[in-house]
Design a protein around this motif. Structure first.
Motif, PDB file in Angstrom:
ATOM      1  N   LEU A  59       0.738  -1.168  -0.047  1.00  0.00           N
ATOM      2  CA  LEU A  59      -0.020  -0.278   0.009  1.00  0.00           C
ATOM      3  C   LEU A  59       0.771   1.397  -0.013  1.00  0.00           C
ATOM      4  N   GLY A  60       1.958   1.025   0.506  1.00  0.00           N
ATOM      5  CA  GLY A  60       2.913   2.348   0.676  1.00  0.00           C
ATOM      6  C   GLY A  60       4.031   2.225  -0.385  1.00  0.00           C
ATOM      7  N   TYR A  61       4.563   0.992  -0.814  1.00  0.00           N
ATOM      8  CA  TYR A  61       5.591   1.130  -1.921  1.00  0.00           C
ATOM      9  C   TYR A  61       5.109   1.321  -3.183  1.00  0.00           C
ATOM     10  N   MET A  62       3.874   0.542  -3.429  1.00  0.00           N
ATOM     11  CA  MET A  62       3.373   0.944  -4.680  1.00  0.00           C
ATOM     12  C   MET A  62       1.940   1.681  -4.981  1.00  0.00           C
ATOM     13  N   SER A  63       2.109   2.812  -3.997  1.00  0.00           N
ATOM     14  CA  SER A  63       0.923   3.782  -3.960  1.00  0.00           C
ATOM     15  C   SER A  63       0.541   4.384  -5.239  1.00  0.00           C
ATOM     16  N   GLY A  64       1.888   4.874  -6.118  1.00  0.00           N
ATOM     17  CA  GLY A  64       1.559   5.689  -7.243  1.00  0.00           C
ATOM     18  C   GLY A  64       1.401   4.838  -8.366  1.00  0.00           C
ATOM     19  N   ASP A  65       1.436   3.453  -8.414  1.00  0.00           N
ATOM     20  CA  ASP A  65       1.251   2.671  -9.257  1.00  0.00           C
ATOM     21  C   ASP A  65      -0.134   2.615  -9.954  1.00  0.00           C
ATOM     22  N   LEU A  66      -0.253   2.572 -11.428  1.00  0.00           N
ATOM     23  CA  LEU A  66      -1.539   2.874 -12.270  1.00  0.00           C
ATOM     24  C   LEU A  66      -2.406   1.449 -12.109  1.00  0.00           C
ATOM     25  N   ASN A  67      -1.478   0.431 -11.936  1.00  0.00           N
ATOM     26  CA  ASN A  67      -2.046  -1.154 -12.170  1.00  0.00           C
ATOM     27  C   ASN A  67      -1.865  -1.787 -10.678  1.00  0.00           C
ATOM     28  N   LEU A  68      -2.340  -0.929  -9.775  1.00  0.00           N
ATOM     29  CA  LEU A  68      -2.151  -1.574  -8.457  1.00  0.00           C
ATOM     30  C   LEU A  68      -3.430  -2.569  -8.295  1.00  0.00           C
ATOM     31  N   VAL A  69      -4.343  -2.460  -8.933  1.00  0.00           N
ATOM     32  CA  VAL A  69      -5.474  -3.326  -8.579  1.00  0.00           C
ATOM     33  C   VAL A  69      -5.133  -4.703  -9.320  1.00  0.00           C
ATOM     34  N   ARG A  70      -4.716  -4.684 -10.280  1.00  0.00           N
ATOM     35  CA  ARG A  70      -3.989  -5.936 -11.066  1.00  0.00           C
ATOM     36  C   ARG A  70      -3.080  -6.754 -10.229  1.00  0.00           C
ATOM     37  N   PHE A  71      -2.181  -5.917  -9.754  1.00  0.00           N
ATOM     38  CA  PHE A  71      -1.006  -6.454  -8.964  1.00  0.00           C
ATOM     39  C   PHE A  71      -1.645  -7.000  -7.853  1.00  0.00           C
ATOM     40  N   TYR A  72      -2.643  -6.627  -7.107  1.00  0.00           N
ATOM     41  CA  TYR A  72      -3.339  -7.448  -5.910  1.00  0.00           C
ATOM     42  C   TYR A  72      -3.976  -8.438  -6.492  1.00  0.00           C
ATOM     43  N   PHE A  73      -4.724  -8.526  -7.474  1.00  0.00           N
ATOM     44  CA  PHE A  73      -5.321  -9.747  -7.958  1.00  0.00           C
ATOM     45  C   PHE A  73      -4.269 -10.703  -8.284  1.00  0.00           C
TER      46      PHE A  73
ATOM     47  N   ILE B 291       7.047  -9.879 -15.277  1.00  0.00           N
ATOM     48  CA  ILE B 291       7.077  -9.233 -16.278  1.00  0.00           C
ATOM     49  C   ILE B 291       5.990  -8.186 -15.905  1.00  0.00           C
ATOM     50  N   TYR B 292       5.803  -7.689 -14.619  1.00  0.00           N
ATOM     51  CA  TYR B 292       4.878  -6.791 -14.118  1.00  0.00           C
ATOM     52  C   TYR B 292       5.237  -5.425 -14.588  1.00  0.00           C
ATOM     53  N   TYR B 293       6.748  -5.108 -14.581  1.00  0.00           N
ATOM     54  CA  TYR B 293       7.069  -3.855 -15.242  1.00  0.00           C
ATOM     55  C   TYR B 293       7.210  -4.094 -16.523  1.00  0.00           C
TER      56      TYR B 293
END
Length: 560
Positions: free
Chosen positions: A75-89, A126-128
């Protein structure tokens, strides 16, 4: 965010639930076995099995603990990521695959979790979306698919026995069953990155740091060891000399690689490789409980180590080179304290969590009968762990930061909260686990044997100063030779994957851009154009079609 916070406490609830359930199973020596039977096909029974005992419940509890801390940290490390929902799923899918793998003692059902781990690991690497992450992801995927091939071959061979419940064949041995044990060993080598399949783990550090903490240090890479622990009674009747040699080679090569690497995450990846070889070496002696307890303790402090590295990388503007870092103890005193504690847990410093399992294992090795060569390389690999740990401490704490005078020093609540949770378990977890679960071993070893790894460390330390270890840096061949695990990255990727993709590129140029496309697609296109033109002219002339159809039907009905 509130959804993620609720999930964090949900994971903590499941951690305590499964931990105390495993403690109950351990104390009362019981287990639950659930089977959902589907059908018979050619005398082979197809069923879904869930097996709850103290090993599966405690391992699952630690998976939930680390997953909750990593998701809270993200939540803090990737707070500015645009694909955060995809990362969590994707992370949730990984946790689901891990739970399936832990609970299913059936080779056919186990493949669901096993294959899911490899696929989700590829998606996370390959997330990035860049070329470096794609190359690392392809290498990770191919190595894991190779392990899936070995597991599929063992599933096919189990058709001879009419079932895939390997726990039912513990008291059954014949010459054919050794083939299944070899195949399971090879599949566990690929998933746990043992020699010669070990180069994918440093390459997988292209993933985000929370992913490296959860997937590539504590859960995914230990799945091969967990599979061998499940095959424990088979390994007792099996010649484990092969397992001992492979684990020693992995320990030694990864220790040398960590001593010569400059990428912070790759150093910790080599450290994970060394610890995995350490666990396989213990498994080769048949000490399953010690190996399993060290697996749990290692998962805690290695996750903390990766998450602390994530804070440093986040603050140094994405830099991972330890030569550009320095003085972090002045800028991050709390994070540096946790980083230092996790490192000395890795070294086995007395009365921290890593000490309890590592000291027991070292005393077990000293009491065992083995050749002097194995004993020497084992102690040397253990001393290399201490050496690269102190090398990290020197570069990060005592050197000066010349390249990044402006740092983004920001203590995020989510990041620090998850770090403090893991830090608490890192300090007190080892003694607590051994107090609860370990009541079978009591070793008494002479003092000279107890300080032998420390002697090896000082010997290697002074040896490096006498012969100027910077000579390795000046001579590029030796630096690359030892730093790449004896050219392992070349033999793993450049030869096989490079030849494969080179053949694909050649085929693309010859077939898609060559004469074959002209003779197939070009001629077909020309003929279809002519046919479409003919039918177009034929259909538009309606009077001619009417007259021709009239004469055709008249001729047909009159003569036939």
């Amino acid at each position: 965010m509130f959804f993620c916070l609720n999930l964090f406490f949900f994971f903590f609830f499941f951690f305590f639930f499964f931990f105390f359930l495993g403690l109950y199973f351990y104390e009362y020596d019981t287990y639950f076995f659930f089977e959902w039977f589907f059908f018979f096909l050619n005398s082979c029974g197809f069923s879904l099995i869930f097996y709850f005992d103290w090993i599966s419940c405690t391992f699952m509890s630690f998976v939930f603990l680390i997953s909750g801390c990593v998701l809270f940290y993200s939540l803090g490390y990737m707070s500015g990521d645009l694909n955060l929902v995809r990362f969590y799923f994707i992370v949730y899918l990984f946790i689901f695959s891990m739970v399936l793998f832990i609970l299913m003692p059936d080779l056919l059902c186990l493949l669901l979790g096993w294959d899911g781990l490899g696929l989700v690991s590829f998606c996370l690497v390959i997330y990035y979306n860049n070329i470096s992450s794609l190359i690392s992801g392809i290498l990770t995927l191919y190595m894991n698919r190779l392990g899936d091939v070995f597991l599929l071959l063992s599933i096919g061979w189990c058709l001879n026995y009419g079932s895939w419940h390997y726990m039912f064949y513990i008291s059954f041995f014949d010459d054919d069953y050794y083939l299944i044990i070899y195949l399971v060993l090879l599949s566990s080598f690929t998933k746990s990155a043992q020699f010669p399949f070990s180069i994918w783990l440093p390459a997988a550090m292209s993933a985000p740091t929370p992913v490296s903490s959860l997937v590539h240090s504590s859960t995914l890479v230990t799945s091969g060891i967990y599979l061998l622990i499940r095959f424990n009674y088979f390994l007792i009747y099996f010649d484990t000399y092969f397992l001992m040699v492979i684990s020693l080679i992995t320990m030694f090569l990864s220790g040398l690689g960590a001593c010569l690497e400059n990428d912070l995450k790759k150093i910790i990846a080599f450290s994970t490789l060394s610890q995995l070889g350490f666990m396989f070496f213990v498994l080769s002696f048949g000490s399953l409980i010690l190996c399993y307890l060290h697996l749990l303790i290692h998962a805690i402090f290695k996750s903390l180590l990766f998450l602390c590295c994530g804070v440093f990388i986040h603050s140094f503007i994405g830099n991972q080179d330890i030569r550009f870092m320095g003085g972090v103890v002045n800028q991050f005193p709390y994070i540096s304290t946790m980083f230092f504690v996790s490192l000395i847990c890795l070294c086995g410093f007395p009365f921290f969590s890593g000490f309890y399992s590592k000291d027991f294992i070292l005393e077990l090795i000293f009491l065992k009968e083995m050749s002097f060569t194995f004993f020497f390389f084992f102690c040397l690999s253990v001393s290399l762990t201490i050496f690269y740990s102190f090398r990290l401490i020197y570069y990060l704490f005592y050197s000066s930061s010349y390249y990044f005078p402006f740092l983004s020093v920001n203590y995020n609540f989510y990041m620090v909260g998850s770090l403090f949770t893991l830090f608490t378990f890192c300090v007190f977890g080892g003694s607590f686990i051994f107090w609860l679960f370990e009541d079978e071993f009591f070793f008494i070893v002479e003092f000279e044997f107890s300080v032998l790894p420390l002697f090896f460390f000082f010997f290697f330390f002074f040896f490096s100063f006498i012969f100027k270890i910077s000579w390795f840096y000046l001579n590029y061949f030796y630096f690359y030779f030892f730093g790449s695990m004896f050219f392992m990255n070349f033999f793993s990727s450049n030869i096989f994957l490079g030849r494969f993709f080179g053949f694909v590129n050649l085929s693309y140029k010859l077939i898609d851009f060559g004469w074959l496309e002209y003779f197939t697609f070009g001629l077909l296109k020309l003929n279809f154009n002519w046919l479409s033109y003919f039918f177009d002219k034929f259909i538009l002339n309606l009077f001619k079609i009417y007259m021709l159809s009239f004469f055709f039907f008249f001729f047909f009905f009159f003569f036939f």
